[in-house]
Write a protein that holds these residues in place. Structure first.
Motif, PDB file in Angstrom:
ATOM      1  N   LEU A  35       3.207   2.380   9.334  1.00 21.06           N
ATOM      2  CA  LEU A  35       3.098   1.511   8.941  1.00 21.06           C
ATOM      3  C   LEU A  35       2.838   0.042   9.053  1.00 21.06           C
ATOM      4  O   LEU A  35       2.129  -0.907   8.698  1.00 21.06           O
ATOM      5  CB  LEU A  35       3.237   1.796   7.008  1.00 21.06           C
ATOM      6  N   THR A  80       7.100  -2.613   5.978  1.00 18.19           N
ATOM      7  CA  THR A  80       6.022  -2.761   5.732  1.00 18.19           C
ATOM      8  C   THR A  80       5.985  -3.990   4.827  1.00 18.19           C
ATOM      9  O   THR A  80       6.452  -3.901   3.669  1.00 18.19           O
ATOM     10  CB  THR A  80       5.468  -2.035   5.372  1.00 18.19           C
ATOM     11  N   ASP A  82       6.121  -7.083   2.037  1.00 20.12           N
ATOM     12  CA  ASP A  82       6.869  -6.937   1.590  1.00 20.12           C
ATOM     13  C   ASP A  82       8.444  -6.553   0.952  1.00 20.12           C
ATOM     14  O   ASP A  82       8.166  -5.434   0.609  1.00 20.12           O
ATOM     15  CB  ASP A  82       7.098  -8.513   0.208  1.00 20.12           C
ATOM     16  N   LEU A  85       8.680  -4.358  -2.498  1.00 19.97           N
ATOM     17  CA  LEU A  85       7.960  -3.272  -2.720  1.00 19.97           C
ATOM     18  C   LEU A  85       8.123  -2.035  -2.574  1.00 19.97           C
ATOM     19  O   LEU A  85       7.597  -2.034  -1.138  1.00 19.97           O
ATOM     20  CB  LEU A  85       6.698  -3.892  -2.893  1.00 19.97           C
ATOM     21  N   SER A 110       2.902  -9.164   0.939  1.00 21.52           N
ATOM     22  CA  SER A 110       2.500  -7.768   0.883  1.00 21.52           C
ATOM     23  C   SER A 110       1.521  -7.098   0.859  1.00 21.52           C
ATOM     24  O   SER A 110       0.073  -8.089   0.736  1.00 21.52           O
ATOM     25  CB  SER A 110       2.909  -7.698  -0.923  1.00 21.52           C
ATOM     26  N   TYR A 190      -8.492  -0.520   2.278  1.00 25.78           N
ATOM     27  CA  TYR A 190      -7.723   0.218   3.211  1.00 25.78           C
ATOM     28  C   TYR A 190      -7.309  -0.360   4.642  1.00 25.78           C
ATOM     29  O   TYR A 190      -8.009  -1.063   4.571  1.00 25.78           O
ATOM     30  CB  TYR A 190      -8.610   1.763   3.475  1.00 25.78           C
ATOM     31  N   LYS A 191      -6.373   0.089   4.522  1.00 24.95           N
ATOM     32  CA  LYS A 191      -5.045  -0.992   6.180  1.00 24.95           C
ATOM     33  C   LYS A 191      -5.743  -1.947   5.828  1.00 24.95           C
ATOM     34  O   LYS A 191      -6.167  -2.673   6.280  1.00 24.95           O
ATOM     35  CB  LYS A 191      -5.723  -0.046   7.357  1.00 24.95           C
ATOM     36  N   TRP A 194      -5.618  -4.396   8.837  1.00 22.89           N
ATOM     37  CA  TRP A 194      -5.834  -3.985  10.384  1.00 22.89           C
ATOM     38  C   TRP A 194      -7.049  -4.283  11.228  1.00 22.89           C
ATOM     39  O   TRP A 194      -8.179  -4.236   9.919  1.00 22.89           O
ATOM     40  CB  TRP A 194      -5.626  -2.508  10.102  1.00 22.89           C
ATOM     41  N   THR A 219      -3.264   5.329   3.236  1.00 20.11           N
ATOM     42  CA  THR A 219      -2.361   3.563   3.472  1.00 20.11           C
ATOM     43  C   THR A 219      -3.831   3.222   2.817  1.00 20.11           C
ATOM     44  O   THR A 219      -4.184   2.086   3.372  1.00 20.11           O
ATOM     45  CB  THR A 219      -2.649   3.600   5.011  1.00 20.11           C
ATOM     46  N   ALA A 220      -3.651   3.578   1.830  1.00 17.28           N
ATOM     47  CA  ALA A 220      -4.709   2.520   0.553  1.00 17.28           C
ATOM     48  C   ALA A 220      -3.996   2.129  -0.646  1.00 17.28           C
ATOM     49  O   ALA A 220      -3.532   2.436  -1.493  1.00 17.28           O
ATOM     50  CB  ALA A 220      -6.563   2.959   0.500  1.00 17.28           C
TER      51      ALA A 220
HETATM   52  N1  SAH Z   1       6.415  -2.766   0.704  1.00 19.46           N
HETATM   53  C1  SAH Z   1       4.734  -2.306   1.420  1.00 19.46           C
HETATM   54  C2  SAH Z   1       4.409  -1.417   0.152  1.00 19.46           C
HETATM   55  C3  SAH Z   1       4.926   0.255   1.241  1.00 19.46           C
HETATM   56  S1  SAH Z   1       4.891   1.754   0.041  1.00 19.46           S
HETATM   57  C4  SAH Z   1       3.707  -3.590   0.494  1.00 19.46           C
HETATM   58  O1  SAH Z   1       4.386  -5.258   0.516  1.00 19.46           O
HETATM   59  O2  SAH Z   1       2.627  -4.550   0.841  1.00 19.46           O
HETATM   60  C5  SAH Z   1       2.874   1.923   0.789  1.00 19.46           C
HETATM   61  C6  SAH Z   1       2.207   1.932   0.372  1.00 19.46           C
HETATM   62  O3  SAH Z   1       1.586   0.204   0.681  1.00 19.46           O
HETATM   63  C7  SAH Z   1       1.023   2.810   1.129  1.00 19.46           C
HETATM   64  O4  SAH Z   1       1.264   4.045   0.685  1.00 19.46           O
HETATM   65  C8  SAH Z   1      -0.704   2.013   0.611  1.00 19.46           C
HETATM   66  O5  SAH Z   1      -0.534   1.935  -0.765  1.00 19.46           O
HETATM   67  C9  SAH Z   1       0.044   0.486   1.494  1.00 19.46           C
HETATM   68  N2  SAH Z   1      -0.085  -0.234   2.091  1.00 19.46           N
HETATM   69  C10 SAH Z   1       0.512  -1.065   3.012  1.00 19.46           C
HETATM   70  N3  SAH Z   1       0.157  -1.548   3.695  1.00 19.46           N
HETATM   71  C11 SAH Z   1      -1.232  -1.581   3.420  1.00 19.46           C
HETATM   72  C12 SAH Z   1      -2.291  -2.445   3.757  1.00 19.46           C
HETATM   73  N4  SAH Z   1      -2.489  -2.344   5.019  1.00 19.46           N
HETATM   74  N5  SAH Z   1      -3.179  -1.998   3.783  1.00 19.46           N
HETATM   75  C13 SAH Z   1      -3.152  -1.235   2.118  1.00 19.46           C
HETATM   76  N6  SAH Z   1      -2.227  -0.931   1.807  1.00 19.46           N
HETATM   77  C14 SAH Z   1      -1.177  -0.509   2.042  1.00 19.46           C
END
Ligand code: SAH
Length: 251
Positions: A35, A80, A82, A85, A110, A190-191, A194, A219-220
């Motif tokens: 991530l 990843t 913040d 969370l 986040s 999604y992502k 990215w 990753t969504a």
């Molecule tokens: N601490 C992170 C979350 C970690 S849990 C935050 O604040 O974003 C991991 C989950 O976060 C993934 O399964 C997805 O649901 C989400 N996630 C993390 N990066 C993402 C991104 N760039 N786009 C969409 N969802 C994301």
């Protein structure tokens, strides 16, 4: 010392300046697997020890932190988005306190904020939703009683659902038990931020099918709520007839 750092949602220029500086200076970096955008690791100094925590237990992470601290080195624990969370940082902070190792925490953007930006949306529209519920589906990790999706969906507020893209059939069913109906707008992001980012909108009744059609199962984030319909009252704060501590009413 250990620095917990929020890496942001993916794009390497969405880390904070403080986070980037700590990453550049640390002798050791433990990052949260796939991530975290590998481009961020390019910021690390030559010879830094780099660990992927996806292959490590909490005990192994702590052992690395302890060893680095003993050498007088700083470790960046890169999470990843913040770290506050779904970062599993509490258990690390508590263990570091017990070991007498100092730590601090640098916030990050986040993914729920990046998802709104990518979709071009505001979660808190006047007259529509003034509440954002951040949650996840119960999967292999359970959620405490009273925090199931159906109960939270009863509010009809804005919901942002993490860690659930692989559970869309069950998620859709649970959401429909609340205040939403099959026509309530939803989106899969999604992502976010990215290069391979995707924002896909659909009515809630087609959420799971849309995930299948688009091949999105990880990753969504799932966004749900009437805010996505973009029908709202204008803000009072910026209304000419509304006086604030900083501005007279002009009509
Ligand atoms: N601490 C992170 C979350 C970690 S849990 C935050 O604040 O974003 C991991 C989950 O976060 C993934 O399964 C997805 O649901 C989400 N996630 C993390 N990066 C993402 C991104 N760039 N786009 C969409 N969802 C994301």
């Amino acid at each position: 010392m250990v620095h917990f750092v929020g890496a942001g949602p993916g794009a390497p220029d969405l880390i904070t300046r403080r986070g980037a500086r700590l990453l550049e200076e640390a002798q050791c970096v433990i990052y949260a697997g796939s991530l975290v955008n590998p481009a961020l690791l390019a910021l690390t100094r030559e010879g830094a020890a780099i660990y992927n925590s996806a292959h490590m237990t909490l005990e192994q992470v702590l052992a690395v932190m302890e060893e680095q601290d003993r050498l007088g080195h700083d470790t960046v624990r890169l999470h990843t988005g913040d770290p506050c969370l779904y970062g599993a940082i509490r258990e690390q902070m508590d263990a570091l306190d017990k070991l007498g190792i100092a730590w601090d925490d640098t916030p990050g953007v986040s993914s729920f904020c990046a998802a709104a930006a990518s979709a071009g949306e505001e979660y808190t529209l006047p007259g529509v939703s003034q509440t954002v519920i951040i949650t996840r589906m119960a999967g292999r990790t359970p959620v405490p009683a009273g925090q199931d999706i159906a109960s939270l969906a009863a509010h009809g507020a804005t919901m942002v659902i993490f860690l659930s893209a692989g559970l869309l059939d069950g998620l859709q069913e649970e959401l429909l038990k609340g205040a939403y109906d099959a026509e309530t707008p939803a989106a899969l992001v999604y992502k976010a931020s990215w290069p391979e980012e995707k924002v896909v909108r659909c009515p809630l009744g087609r959420l799971a099918q849309t995930g299948r059609d688009q091949g999105i199962d990880r990753t969504a984030l799932v966004l749900v709520g009437p805010f996505l319909a973009r029908s709202y009252d204008r803000s009072l704060l910026y209304d000419p007839g509304f006086a604030t501590g900083y501005r007279e009413a002009s009509r």
